[in-house]
Design a protein around this motif. Structure first.
Motif, short mmCIF file in Angstrom:
data_model
loop_
_atom_site.label_atom_id
_atom_site.label_comp_id
_atom_site.label_asym_id
_atom_site.label_seq_id
_atom_site.Cartn_x
_atom_site.Cartn_y
_atom_site.Cartn_z
N CYS A 106 0.90 -1.08 -0.47
CA CYS A 106 0.01 0.00 0.21
C CYS A 106 0.02 1.46 -0.37
O CYS A 106 0.28 2.50 -0.73
CB CYS A 106 -1.12 -0.15 0.83
N GLY A 107 2.16 1.33 0.70
CA GLY A 107 1.92 2.01 1.14
C GLY A 107 3.17 2.89 -0.62
O GLY A 107 3.58 3.91 -0.89
N HIS A 141 0.28 3.24 5.63
CA HIS A 141 0.46 3.61 5.14
C HIS A 141 0.21 4.86 4.80
O HIS A 141 0.63 5.78 4.05
CB HIS A 141 0.06 3.55 3.62
N GLN A 144 3.39 8.05 3.92
CA GLN A 144 3.28 7.65 2.50
C GLN A 144 2.48 9.31 1.31
O GLN A 144 2.34 8.97 0.75
CB GLN A 144 3.53 6.42 1.89
#
Length: 162
Positions: A106-107, A141, A144
């Motif tokens: 995800c990040g 996340h 990010q």
């Protein structure tokens, strides 16, 4: 100016904060138990005023107002990376779109530029004595996502754990 003075200067209602969203924007919500309910409700009030706004989220715990108030998706398109039971119903009804991905990646979707973010809407705990907010229950996340966002709106929740 202290961080507290700066914070008070920037403090606005949810309705005022979501005015930053414009046609064609990508809006990312903080996920799961950190869902920005007040900001979602305020954004949903702009149904019919906005066009082609994509909202990204994952694992919804409560009804999503931009979906509930805009069932024909005239203003908002709801996009999901991971689904709760509620999200699966939205997808099955054609009211949301699911994009499969591995949670651990995800990040990197943000850092590699795969996920555009014009406006990030997140829930945080109240500011601490050092002027910091906490992402609380969902920090997977968040950094990010925020690093890629053009604009960040925080919804402060006094009940959010630190």
């Amino acid at each position: 100016m202290s961080v507290y003075d700066e914070y008070k200067k920037k403090l606005v209602s949810a309705e005022e904060a979501v005015k930053i969203v414009k046609d064609g924007d990508w809006v990312d919500y903080s996920q799961c138990c950190s869902f920005p309910e007040t900001l979602d409700a305020a954004l949903a009030k702009r149904v019919g005023e906005l066009k082609d706004v994509n909202v990204r989220n994952a694992i919804s715990m409560k009804p999503i107002q931009i979906v509930e108030k805009d069932p024909e998706m005239k203003s908002f398109t709801y996009n999901l990376w991971h689904c709760s039971g509620l999200d699966r119903r939205y997808v099955d009804q054609g009211r949301a779109f699911y994009t499969p991905m591995l949670f651990r990646n995800c990040g990197s979707y943000y850092t590699k530029g795969y996920a555009k973010v014009n406006v990030a809407m997140i829930v945080v705990s109240p500011m601490d004595k050092n002027g910091f907010f906490s992402y609380g229950l969902t920090n997977c996340h968040m950094q990010q996502m925020l690093d890629q966002a053009d604009h960040i709106i925080v919804e402060v929740n006094k009940d959010m754990p630190v």
